[in-house]
Design a protein around this motif. Structure first.
Motif, PDB file in Angstrom:
ATOM      1  N   GLY A 157      46.512 -24.796  53.088  1.00  0.00           N
ATOM      2  CA  GLY A 157      45.216 -24.997  52.467  1.00  0.00           C
ATOM      3  C   GLY A 157      44.858 -26.424  52.139  1.00  0.00           C
ATOM      4  O   GLY A 157      43.801 -26.684  51.562  1.00  0.00           O
ATOM      5  N   THR A 158      45.714 -27.367  52.511  1.00  0.00           N
ATOM      6  CA  THR A 158      45.414 -28.768  52.231  1.00  0.00           C
ATOM      7  C   THR A 158      45.836 -29.621  53.411  1.00  0.00           C
ATOM      8  O   THR A 158      46.376 -29.119  54.401  1.00  0.00           O
ATOM      9  CB  THR A 158      46.108 -29.238  50.936  1.00  0.00           C
ATOM     10  N   ILE A 159      45.574 -30.920  53.327  1.00  0.00           N
ATOM     11  CA  ILE A 159      45.932 -31.866  54.385  1.00  0.00           C
ATOM     12  C   ILE A 159      46.752 -32.983  53.762  1.00  0.00           C
ATOM     13  O   ILE A 159      46.364 -33.549  52.739  1.00  0.00           O
ATOM     14  CB  ILE A 159      44.672 -32.454  55.058  1.00  0.00           C
ATOM     15  N   VAL A 160      47.886 -33.309  54.364  1.00  0.00           N
ATOM     16  CA  VAL A 160      48.662 -34.471  53.945  1.00  0.00           C
ATOM     17  C   VAL A 160      48.169 -35.655  54.766  1.00  0.00           C
ATOM     18  O   VAL A 160      47.912 -35.532  55.968  1.00  0.00           O
ATOM     19  CB  VAL A 160      50.180 -34.244  54.132  1.00  0.00           C
ATOM     20  N   ILE A 161      47.986 -36.806  54.107  1.00  0.00           N
ATOM     21  CA  ILE A 161      47.389 -37.964  54.778  1.00  0.00           C
ATOM     22  C   ILE A 161      48.335 -39.162  54.731  1.00  0.00           C
ATOM     23  O   ILE A 161      49.120 -39.324  53.799  1.00  0.00           O
ATOM     24  CB  ILE A 161      46.028 -38.341  54.164  1.00  0.00           C
ATOM     25  N   SER A 162      48.236 -40.002  55.738  1.00  0.00           N
ATOM     26  CA  SER A 162      49.025 -41.225  55.771  1.00  0.00           C
ATOM     27  C   SER A 162      48.434 -42.259  54.821  1.00  0.00           C
ATOM     28  O   SER A 162      47.286 -42.135  54.362  1.00  0.00           O
ATOM     29  CB  SER A 162      49.061 -41.789  57.199  1.00  0.00           C
ATOM     30  N   LEU A 163      49.201 -43.314  54.552  1.00  0.00           N
ATOM     31  CA  LEU A 163      48.706 -44.369  53.665  1.00  0.00           C
ATOM     32  C   LEU A 163      47.502 -45.084  54.260  1.00  0.00           C
ATOM     33  O   LEU A 163      46.599 -45.511  53.536  1.00  0.00           O
ATOM     34  CB  LEU A 163      49.825 -45.380  53.384  1.00  0.00           C
ATOM     35  N   ASP A 164      47.456 -45.209  55.585  1.00  0.00           N
ATOM     36  CA  ASP A 164      46.288 -45.836  56.215  1.00  0.00           C
ATOM     37  C   ASP A 164      45.034 -45.002  55.966  1.00  0.00           C
ATOM     38  O   ASP A 164      43.959 -45.544  55.668  1.00  0.00           O
ATOM     39  CB  ASP A 164      46.517 -45.991  57.722  1.00  0.00           C
ATOM     40  N   VAL A 165      45.152 -43.690  56.105  1.00  0.00           N
ATOM     41  CA  VAL A 165      44.011 -42.813  55.836  1.00  0.00           C
ATOM     42  C   VAL A 165      43.628 -42.893  54.362  1.00  0.00           C
ATOM     43  O   VAL A 165      42.444 -42.955  54.017  1.00  0.00           O
ATOM     44  CB  VAL A 165      44.326 -41.358  56.243  1.00  0.00           C
TER      45      VAL A 165
END
Length: 261
Positions: A157-165
């Protein structure tokens, strides 16, 4: 030019297929065929809806399919476009679960990361997979690998994002339409010389985690997120500054912010 990569993976698919041991693929094939057929169409629809009032609608393509995972790629023109694309993907994930997984033990989780394909990452054509005028492109490099490293920390139900994002969203004019949660830190193989990498989840600003009770009981990160509010933006900015200071001080490396457009 930086490209945005978006991975969506099915949670619980291995156990679901194991239900039909001895029955062949017929028991589960329709569910997976529907996902790989319908989900990309729903993503395109939600992207179109998200950018309905804009002069430009991003082109989002399926890069590859791996097991129970589909990976999209697009070339964002601005931080605002990245933010809106992620919100559209979150809506698609929830809508798909509501429509197709109500009676099934399956969930969707996402990963988002950026990679500059004019820098340390490269684009290559795979002639054997190309057809007619359509070249099949593959992307290779350390930032491509990073996305698959952090994907293990995605949750339903969620999205993990990179530090750049994360950094792009923090400077986006529509960044307030999101909620960002620091869910801990983990050292990742081949990433930041072992410096613990921040695990950041994104939701829409008005959304809540929809983790299931047994998911929360089995996962301390999910349990902590249920009771924590979004992480303060000042703390998230400090995390990025600390990462850059570490790379410069300890390894003589500069990691400038990615420029879009």
């Amino acid at each position: 030019m930086p490209r945005l990569f978006l991975s969506v993976d099915m949670v619980g698919s291995t156990e679901f297929k194991a239900r039909f041991t001895g029955q062949g693929a017929e028991g589960w094939l329709a569910t997976f065929r529907a996902f790989f057929t319908n989900f990309p169409l729903m993503v395109a629809g939600q992207i179109g809806f998200e950018f309905l009032d804009d002069d430009h609608t991003p082109s989002i393509e399926v890069w590859k399919v791996m097991g129970d995972e589909v990976v999209f790629t697009t070339e964002p023109r601005s931080p605002e476009e990245v933010t809106s694309t992620l919100l559209a993907l979150l809506r698609t994930m929830r809508a798909y679960e509501e429509k197709h997984f109500q009676e099934l033990p399956l969930r969707l989780k996402g990963t988002a990361w950026l990679a500059d394909v004019d820098g340390p990452n490269i684009v290559i054509e795979i002639p054997e997979l190309s057809s007619g005028q359509a070249a099949h492109l593959d992307y290779i490099g350390p930032d491509i690998d990073l996305g698959f490293r952090i994907s293990k920390f995605a949750r339903p139900g969620t999205i993990v994002i990179s530090l750049d994002v994360l950094e792009v969203i923090l400077r986006a004019r529509n960044g307030a339409t999101t909620a960002l949660y620091l869910a801990g830190r983990e050292p990742l193989k081949g990433v930041l010389f072992g410096y613990p990498y921040p695990i950041v989840w994104i939701l829409g600003a008005e959304d809540k985690f929809d983790f299931l009770p047994w998911e929360v009981e089995a996962d301390p990160r999910m349990a902590a997120a249920m009771t924590a509010g979004p992480t303060r933006l000042a703390e998230l900015k400090r995390i990025i500054e600390d990462m850059r200071f570490y790379l410069r001080k300890m390894h003589g490396r500069d990691r400038p912010a990615l420029k879009l457009g």
